[in-house]
Design a protein around this motif. Structure first.
Motif, mmCIF file in Angstrom:
data_model
loop_
_atom_site.group_PDB
_atom_site.id
_atom_site.type_symbol
_atom_site.label_atom_id
_atom_site.label_comp_id
_atom_site.label_asym_id
_atom_site.label_seq_id
_atom_site.Cartn_x
_atom_site.Cartn_y
_atom_site.Cartn_z
ATOM 1 N N UNK A 161 0.844 -1.197 0.000
ATOM 2 C CA UNK A 161 0.000 0.000 0.000
ATOM 3 C C UNK A 161 0.877 1.245 0.000
ATOM 4 N N UNK A 162 0.515 2.216 -0.836
ATOM 5 C CA UNK A 162 1.213 3.497 -0.854
ATOM 6 C C UNK A 162 0.454 4.546 -0.031
ATOM 7 N N UNK A 163 -0.894 4.498 -0.102
ATOM 8 C CA UNK A 163 -1.687 5.558 0.529
ATOM 9 C C UNK A 163 -3.074 5.052 0.937
ATOM 10 N N UNK A 164 -3.509 5.495 2.107
ATOM 11 C CA UNK A 164 -4.894 5.275 2.550
ATOM 12 C C UNK A 164 -5.593 6.625 2.602
ATOM 13 N N UNK A 165 -6.747 6.697 1.966
ATOM 14 C CA UNK A 165 -7.572 7.895 2.068
ATOM 15 C C UNK A 165 -8.861 7.466 2.772
ATOM 16 N N UNK A 166 -9.002 7.847 4.035
ATOM 17 C CA UNK A 166 -10.113 7.354 4.854
ATOM 18 C C UNK A 166 -11.122 8.461 5.112
ATOM 19 N N UNK A 167 -12.374 8.190 4.809
ATOM 20 C CA UNK A 167 -13.453 9.132 5.101
ATOM 21 C C UNK A 167 -14.372 8.456 6.107
ATOM 22 N N UNK A 168 -14.504 9.066 7.279
ATOM 23 C CA UNK A 168 -15.252 8.439 8.364
ATOM 24 C C UNK A 168 -16.306 9.392 8.890
ATOM 25 N N UNK A 169 -17.399 8.825 9.331
ATOM 26 C CA UNK A 169 -18.414 9.620 10.002
ATOM 27 C C UNK A 169 -18.829 8.822 11.221
ATOM 28 N N UNK A 170 -18.670 9.421 12.400
ATOM 29 C CA UNK A 170 -18.957 8.679 13.635
ATOM 30 C C UNK A 170 -20.048 9.369 14.419
ATOM 31 N N UNK A 171 -21.063 8.596 14.767
ATOM 32 C CA UNK A 171 -22.151 9.100 15.604
ATOM 33 C C UNK A 171 -21.843 8.687 17.047
ATOM 34 N N UNK A 172 -21.474 9.669 17.862
ATOM 35 C CA UNK A 172 -21.055 9.332 19.227
ATOM 36 C C UNK A 172 -22.229 8.836 20.080
ATOM 37 N N UNK A 173 -23.458 9.152 19.648
ATOM 38 C CA UNK A 173 -24.626 8.673 20.399
ATOM 39 C C UNK A 173 -24.890 7.195 20.140
ATOM 40 N N UNK A 174 -25.025 6.821 18.878
ATOM 41 C CA UNK A 174 -25.353 5.425 18.543
ATOM 42 C C UNK A 174 -24.106 4.560 18.371
ATOM 43 N N UNK A 175 -22.927 5.201 18.344
ATOM 44 C CA UNK A 175 -21.659 4.498 18.125
ATOM 45 C C UNK A 175 -21.578 3.845 16.747
ATOM 46 N N UNK A 176 -22.278 4.445 15.813
ATOM 47 C CA UNK A 176 -22.270 3.923 14.446
ATOM 48 C C UNK A 176 -21.172 4.624 13.630
ATOM 49 N N UNK A 177 -20.469 3.832 12.858
ATOM 50 C CA UNK A 177 -19.403 4.369 12.002
ATOM 51 C C UNK A 177 -19.745 4.105 10.536
ATOM 52 N N UNK A 178 -19.654 5.161 9.719
ATOM 53 C CA UNK A 178 -19.746 4.997 8.271
ATOM 54 C C UNK A 178 -18.360 5.260 7.729
ATOM 55 N N UNK A 179 -17.866 4.387 6.884
ATOM 56 C CA UNK A 179 -16.503 4.568 6.397
ATOM 57 C C UNK A 179 -16.365 4.331 4.913
ATOM 58 N N UNK A 180 -15.380 5.030 4.361
ATOM 59 C CA UNK A 180 -14.982 4.741 2.983
ATOM 60 C C UNK A 180 -13.459 4.795 2.955
ATOM 61 N N UNK A 181 -12.862 3.760 2.442
ATOM 62 C CA UNK A 181 -11.403 3.714 2.342
ATOM 63 C C UNK A 181 -11.015 3.611 0.881
ATOM 64 N N UNK A 182 -10.166 4.527 0.438
ATOM 65 C CA UNK A 182 -9.604 4.406 -0.910
ATOM 66 C C UNK A 182 -8.123 4.085 -0.727
ATOM 67 N N UNK A 183 -7.761 2.905 -1.161
ATOM 68 C CA UNK A 183 -6.414 2.396 -0.905
ATOM 69 C C UNK A 183 -5.649 2.336 -2.226
ATOM 70 N N UNK A 184 -4.527 3.042 -2.270
ATOM 71 C CA UNK A 184 -3.686 3.006 -3.472
ATOM 72 C C UNK A 184 -2.543 2.038 -3.210
ATOM 73 N N UNK A 185 -2.409 1.041 -4.066
ATOM 74 C CA UNK A 185 -1.423 -0.017 -3.818
ATOM 75 C C UNK A 185 -0.792 -0.466 -5.127
ATOM 76 N N UNK A 186 0.255 -1.258 -4.991
ATOM 77 C CA UNK A 186 0.958 -1.804 -6.144
ATOM 78 C C UNK A 186 1.108 -3.309 -5.955
ATOM 79 N N UNK A 187 0.800 -4.041 -6.993
ATOM 80 C CA UNK A 187 0.915 -5.507 -6.915
ATOM 81 C C UNK A 187 2.388 -5.908 -6.918
ATOM 82 N N UNK A 188 2.757 -6.822 -6.034
ATOM 83 C CA UNK A 188 4.143 -7.301 -6.005
ATOM 84 C C UNK A 188 4.249 -8.692 -6.628
ATOM 85 N N UNK A 189 3.142 -9.171 -7.160
ATOM 86 C CA UNK A 189 3.131 -10.432 -7.915
ATOM 87 C C UNK A 189 1.920 -10.361 -8.846
ATOM 88 N N UNK A 190 1.847 -11.267 -9.796
ATOM 89 C CA UNK A 190 0.610 -11.366 -10.576
ATOM 90 C C UNK A 190 -0.464 -11.882 -9.626
#
Ligand code: ARG
Ligand code: ZN
Length: 459
Positions: A48-77
């Motif tokens: 992995x080169x980079x993680x771009x994390x977008x999170x939304x946390x509701x402290x009342x219900x403890x619910x998390x909404x997340x989106x992760x965009x992960x930039x990576x490079x394959x080291x094998x086929x």
């Protein structure tokens, strides 16, 4: 082309065999990074080169909404690959522009892209997910990961907890830069690593954007949420400090936090330049946690720290964060070094000398828990935070200092931090470096202190 059977290979000339090997079908990346203490931590087949994390946390219900965009490079086929994710529901997954198939198996999120990836190919994985994050329980019984508090969450991931709040290649072997965009109720603050890149409030919510430019192991990421008093300033060395303190801890924390710039300056004189552009502290009130963590640039404390703890977590920025482990077995390279920084700090600030601390520890009988196992071989993940790792690990460094003298010893620490900056280290590499700097054969001494069972003979 049909896949050839392996027995054909044996009968073919070398050049043809090589050609066939090059045409070998893409295969799955492994489900672990090969760490014997945590076999499923991390994954194989990509970096992995980079993680771009977008999170939304509701402290009342403890619910998390997340989106992760992960930039990576394959080291094998790669025909498929894993990410680590514990709990939470994955609601969408794409590789590049294409929807990808995925399955869940324990902590493994197994991704099969529509088209397999070629070795060396860059790719982006987008994972959307949601749910109530639950901390994992480490082999030593402590909670780890996204740990709810009465006003938010204490977020720390050593060694495994990162996967409780984002999909990751969850092993320190794979470091990456990070962006965080975290939305929380307007009366809360969300604190991650690196520099604050933006903040805005709308419709009763505040969004915090954080940027961690230098590579970071997943376990050092945080996104701690709470009601915090915030303090920001820039040090004489140009380091941007951001402190977030639970108001209930503020009075106790204040005199210690005031020393952060001088502690970082002192450590920079000893260990070489501070490795990051940002610093600070997150002082939470998290009574169920029981530890602090050296989250990169900005350690997180479960309550107001004492000065020794501040010195310890700050020293980890060099030893553990900038110079990362290759294997959890080598954890003394983190904890022994950070503990020794405490001893040095005391010695140079009117407290006990390192020699005195060493002598007091050494006086403990052979039956004491301190000698239960050698720091370089805790035996399993259950003991990586045990006293032998911290205290005997620091004793090993003191024995080295005695053998090579103060000047060479400090040169060794500095060379270690400088040469492996933003990289990795191993115990064997440290011994080699110490031998190179000192011109001495240190193998026996370090074997005794780092690897030998039981209480070593008097140094
Ligand atoms: N590395 C932390 C320290 O500075 C300790 C983390 C302990 N974590 C745990 N899961 N027990 O000492
Ligand atoms: Zn530590």
């Amino acid at each position: 082309m049909p896949v050839r059977r392996p027995f054909v290979l044996a009968t073919l000339p070398v050049a043809v065999t090589a050609l066939l090997a090059a045409a070998a079908p893409p295969s799955p990346g492994s489900s672990g990074a090969g760490d014997p203490y945590f076999p499923l931590a991390g994954n194989g087949g990509y970096d992995v080169r980079h993680y771009d994390l977008t999170l939304r946390y509701d402290t009342g219900t403890r619910h998390l909404d997340g989106k992760a965009v992960i930039t990576a490079r394959a080291t094998q086929d790669l025909s498929r690959f894993d990410l680590d994710l514990s709990g939470l529901k994955v609601t969408g997954l794409t590789v590049g522009r294409d929807k990808a198939d995925f399955t869940r198996k324990g902590q493994e999120l197994v991704v099969t892209p529509r088209r397999s990836l070629r070795k060396g190919q860059w790719f982006k994985v987008t994972v959307t997910y949601r749910g109530t994050p639950r901390p994992v329980t480490d082999p030593d019984g402590s909670p780890d990961g996204w740990i709810p508090t009465d006003d938010g969450a204490f977020v720390a991931g050593e060694p495994q907890g990162a996967m409780t709040w984002f999909p990751a290649n969850n092993h320190p072997k794979d470091k990456a830069s990070y962006d965080f965009t975290i939305t929380v109720p307007e009366n809360r603050t969300a604190v991650a690593n690196g520099v604050l890149a933006g903040r805005h409030t709308a419709h009763g919510h505040t969004t915090f954007r954080w940027h961690q430019a230098e590579p970071m192991a997943a376990y050092l990421a945080t996104a701690t949420v709470g009601k915090f008093e915030v303090e920001q300033y820039t040090t004489r060395d140009g380091i941007r400090v951001y402190n977030a303190v639970d108001p209930r801890e503020a009075a106790t924390a204040a005199p210690v936090l005031k020393k952060l710039p001088s502690v970082l300056e002192w450590e920079s004189r000893l260990f070489g330049p501070y490795p990051y552009r940002a610093a600070g502290a997150i002082v939470d009130r998290a009574p169920d946690v029981g530890y602090a963590l050296e989250t990169q640039t900005r350690p997180v404390y479960d309550s107001a720290p004492d000065l020794a703890t501040l010195v310890h977590e700050s020293a980890h920025q060099w030893f553990g964060d900038s110079v990362s482990l290759t294997s959890w077995k080598d954890i003394w390279l983190n904890e022994g070094f950070a503990t020794y920084a405490e001893w040095l700090y005391s010695e140079q600030h009117g407290g006990d000398s390192a020699q005195k601390t060493f002598d007091e520890l050494y006086a403990r009988p052979a039956s004491d828990a301190l000698w239960e196992f050698p720091p370089g071989d805790p035996g399993s993940g259950a003991d990586i935070f045990g006293e032998p790792v911290y205290a005997r690990g620091a004793m090993a460094l003191h024995a080295l200092r005695r053998a090579v003298g103060d000047q060479v010893f400090l040169r060794v620490l500095r060379a270690w931090a400088t040469e492996h900056r933003d990289g990795h280290g191993t115990t064997a590499g440290f011994v080699r470096l110490a031998e190179r700097e000192s011109g001495k054969d240190l193998n026996a001494l370090l074997r005794t202190w780092v690897y030998q069972d039981g209480k070593p003979a008097a140094p």
